[in-house]
Design an enzyme around this catalytic site. Structure first.
Site, PDB file in Angstrom:
ATOM      1  N   GLU A 318      12.303  35.543  40.625  1.00 21.48           N
ATOM      2  CA  GLU A 318      12.795  34.169  40.540  1.00 21.48           C
ATOM      3  C   GLU A 318      11.947  33.249  41.438  1.00 21.48           C
ATOM      4  O   GLU A 318      11.818  32.063  41.173  1.00 21.48           O
ATOM      5  CB  GLU A 318      14.272  34.113  40.947  1.00 21.48           C
ATOM      6  CG  GLU A 318      15.027  32.969  40.292  1.00 21.48           C
ATOM      7  CD  GLU A 318      16.524  33.111  40.454  1.00 21.48           C
ATOM      8  OE1 GLU A 318      17.147  33.860  39.684  1.00 21.48           O
ATOM      9  OE2 GLU A 318      17.086  32.475  41.359  1.00 21.48           O
ATOM     10  N   HIS A 347      12.853  61.833  36.807  1.00 21.01           N
ATOM     11  CA  HIS A 347      13.361  62.454  35.585  1.00 21.01           C
ATOM     12  C   HIS A 347      13.637  61.394  34.535  1.00 21.01           C
ATOM     13  O   HIS A 347      14.387  61.620  33.595  1.00 21.01           O
ATOM     14  CB  HIS A 347      14.621  63.262  35.899  1.00 21.01           C
ATOM     15  CG  HIS A 347      14.344  64.315  36.923  1.00 21.01           C
ATOM     16  ND1 HIS A 347      14.018  65.611  36.589  1.00 21.01           N
ATOM     17  CD2 HIS A 347      14.268  64.242  38.276  1.00 21.01           C
ATOM     18  CE1 HIS A 347      13.781  66.302  37.704  1.00 21.01           C
ATOM     19  NE2 HIS A 347      13.923  65.483  38.743  1.00 21.01           N
ATOM     20  N   LYS A 451      20.893  27.509  32.035  1.00 22.80           N
ATOM     21  CA  LYS A 451      22.267  26.991  32.117  1.00 22.80           C
ATOM     22  C   LYS A 451      22.450  25.884  31.076  1.00 22.80           C
ATOM     23  O   LYS A 451      23.455  25.823  30.373  1.00 22.80           O
ATOM     24  CB  LYS A 451      22.560  26.444  33.519  1.00 22.80           C
ATOM     25  CG  LYS A 451      22.658  27.545  34.597  1.00 22.80           C
ATOM     26  CD  LYS A 451      22.948  26.991  35.978  1.00 22.80           C
ATOM     27  CE  LYS A 451      22.856  28.074  37.061  1.00 22.80           C
ATOM     28  NZ  LYS A 451      23.040  27.608  38.417  1.00 22.80           N
TER      29      LYS A 451
HETATM   30  O1  PA5 Z   1      18.569  32.195  43.729  1.00 14.69           O
HETATM   31  C1  PA5 Z   1      19.090  31.300  43.088  1.00 14.69           C
HETATM   32  O2  PA5 Z   1      18.998  30.119  43.418  1.00 14.69           O
HETATM   33  C2  PA5 Z   1      19.941  31.596  41.877  1.00 14.69           C
HETATM   34  O3  PA5 Z   1      19.827  32.916  41.457  1.00 14.69           O
HETATM   35  C3  PA5 Z   1      21.396  31.309  42.200  1.00 14.69           C
HETATM   36  O4  PA5 Z   1      21.784  32.096  43.282  1.00 14.69           O
HETATM   37  C4  PA5 Z   1      22.309  31.582  41.006  1.00 14.69           C
HETATM   38  O5  PA5 Z   1      21.887  30.842  39.887  1.00 14.69           O
HETATM   39  C5  PA5 Z   1      23.743  31.212  41.342  1.00 14.69           C
HETATM   40  O6  PA5 Z   1      23.806  29.896  41.739  1.00 14.69           O
HETATM   41  P1  PA5 Z   1      25.000  29.339  42.582  1.00 14.69           P
HETATM   42  O7  PA5 Z   1      25.025  30.031  43.882  1.00 14.69           O
HETATM   43  O8  PA5 Z   1      24.703  27.876  42.710  1.00 14.69           O
HETATM   44  O9  PA5 Z   1      26.249  29.587  41.798  1.00 14.69           O
END
Ligand code: PA5
Length: 524
Positions: A318, A347, A451
């Site tokens: 990410e 395995h 989203k």
């Molecule tokens: O690392 C990130 O920013 C994302 O993976 C968020 O943690 C994830 O989308 C969840 O978002 P939020 O904490 O706003 O609900």
């Protein structure tokens, strides 16, 4: 592989019970020197980040996860105080929960139901699994980390009859993530069905003023803890997101923070050859040609670290998986990460690693301590732990003999300090690597886009349901529906939506299944 090369590229940090071995990455002798100017720029960028620069330019934010374990480093006293206050609050809540001062409808809290996703779940899941011990943990942790109804039902079934002693912790930095909102509503419904008041069992961890924050305030939840805009989701394990669940479980969060702070100190040095995060970043750069041309396989030989690869998958992918660089050039960057644990994976997919397509490098994690007590011999002179190390060493060598490169991280034991260190090590390696490839590691436009795409689909589904309801018991093909709704180019999507609605008691039925062009859908 020579002993002298190992000696040259094995970096032990004795005070951390930690070592990094990069000797099985086949860079040339001059590589580190050649990369040094770029490493120095990466160090300067990291210094500026730690000093409070706007290191996340797209979102106009500072990036302050390093301050969480050393609040004095924060760029102003207000932030230092906020971090320290939050830590105090976490400890107070934990003490009150453990003492039964904060209790549920049916008595002292025994369980936590953590509702969050992505960065708001992966860290807590990893740490809980790595350091937990069912026999000694003060509370048991459960997770809703998806909007899968059946997944939530399974968790709720495990908690059947225990919700009155289950503390719900809803975690969302933005406070508007649909999966988490749904999880909260599903949990709320379950508590209500059990005759319990959800707000009296709920804590929110979220940004001030977010939708979740407003719900928690208006419904008078037990309390709220902050998520600051200068801490990213995937680097929030050492904020309230990870610390509250860990403390409630009974883990020593000061030791986790201490481990992270110590690794921060070790990885803040500008001498590349002595900085394990810098060496990791450089090895990633070498192994993947600085453009993700090879995947990173994470193979800890320790069950407790099984979720580390999942946690790293998010942290790395990410952060680095970006279409454009900081100058707006199209770069399609990233490094794919996957893994599970050794020797189990030997395995499964290690066959391909050893002999198949050569599209990866491995990060082994070796844990020296086998278990807390003594071991039996499973063969004369050999314990289970001896086998575990034998499989690691054997696999590492076999891979290298076949031209497959690897890094090894060695820790003494899976302690709170070591977990803090590993988190801090990879957080900084990701940051330094992002500088080397010139991408913003701290935003996630693709997640936001996902989203939005889901919202569009849900809008379409509502439209279809409303439309069918205006024509009850009137069988229609997908094309008829698309035409009537002026959505001709959405026929496949309409089919997919209808196909699922028919099996979920949503008032949509199918009378003819195939061929799909002739499938007939109608509402009750
Ligand atoms: O690392 C990130 O920013 C994302 O993976 C968020 O943690 C994830 O989308 C969840 O978002 P939020 O904490 O706003 O609900």
């Amino acid at each position: 592989m020579s002993w002298s090369k190992f000696n040259e590229y094995y970096l032990p940090i004795d005070e951390l019970d930690f070592a990094l071995d990069i000797s099985r990455i086949d860079f040339s002798d001059g590589y580190l020197a050649e990369m040094e100017p770029r490493m120095q720029s990466a160090f300067s960028a990291m210094d500026a980040l730690e000093a409070g620069s706007i290191a996340n330019p797209d979102e106009g934010r500072m990036v302050g996860h390093y301050w969480l374990r050393n609040p004095q480093l924060a760029p102003n006293s207000e932030l230092t105080r906020a971090i320290e206050d939050c830590l105090r609050q976490i400890k107070q809540i934990t003490a009150d929960v453990h003492a039964g001062i904060i209790a549920g409808g049916n008595g002292p809290f025994k369980n936590c139901l953590i509702i969050g996703i992505g960065g708001s779940a992966l860290g807590p899941q990893f740490v809980a699994d790595a350091l937990g011990c069912p026999k000694h943990d003060k509370m048991r942790l459960f997770f809703f980390d998806n909007t899968d109804p059946d997944g939530m039902d399974r968790t709720l079934a495990t908690l059947d009859g225990q919700l009155g002693q289950t503390l719900a912790i809803v975690i969302s930095k933005s406070g508007g993530t649909p999966e988490t909102r749904n999880g909260m509503l599903e949990a709320q419904a379950a508590y209500q069905a059990a005759g319990l008041e959800f707000p009296k069992h709920a804590i929110a961890i979220t940004g001030e003023g977010s939708k979740l924050d407003k719900v928690a305030v208006s419904e008078n939840w037990i309390t709220r803890l902050p998520m600051w805009d200068w801490v990213g989701g995937r680097t929030s394990e050492l904020a309230a997101v990870g610390l509250l669940p860990a403390a409630l479980q009974g883990l020593d969060i000061d030791r986790i923070l201490g481990g992270a702070a110590a690794m921060d100190t070790a990885t803040r040095v500008h001498e590349t050859a002595k900085n394990p995060a810098a060496l990791l970043a450089l090895m990633w750069y070498f192994a993947t040609d600085g453009k993700g041309s090879k995947d990173m396989v994470v193979l800890p030989y320790k069950d407790r670290l099984m979720l580390f690869s999942k946690y790293l998958q998010q942290l790395v992918m990410e952060s680095l998986g970006k279409e454009t660089d900081l100058d707006g050039n199209c770069v399609y960057q990233g490094i794919a990460v996957y893994g599970n644990k050794g020797s189990t994976d030997q395995h499964a997919y290690v066959q391909q690693l050893r002999e198949g397509v050569h599209n990866f490098f491995v990060t082994f994690i070796e844990v020296l301590k086998d278990r807390s007590g003594d071991s039996i011999e499973v063969e004369p002179g050999a314990t289970s732990g001896d086998f575990l190390q034998g499989f690691y060493l054997g696999t590492r060598d076999a891979l290298h003999e076949n031209g497959r490169q690897s890094i090894t991280i060695t820790i003494r034991d899976v302690t709170p300090e070591a977990i803090g260190q590993l988190i801090a090590l990879f957080e900084r390696a990701v940051g330094l690597y992002a500088s080397l490839i010139n991408v913003n590691a701290y935003h996630q436009p693709g997640v936001e886009a996902g989203k939005k795409a889901a919202t569009k689909v849900l809008d379409l589904e509502r439209k279809i349901i409303t439309f069918l309801r205006t024509k009850p018991k009137n069988p229609m093909t997908v094309s008829d529906i698309a035409q009537d709704l002026n959505l001709e180019s959405y026929e496949e999507l309409i089919f997919k939506l209808l196909n699922r609605l028919t099996v979920n008691n949503r008032g949509v039925n199918i009378t003819q299944r195939s061929p799909i062009t002739q499938s007939l859908f109608h509402s009750d």
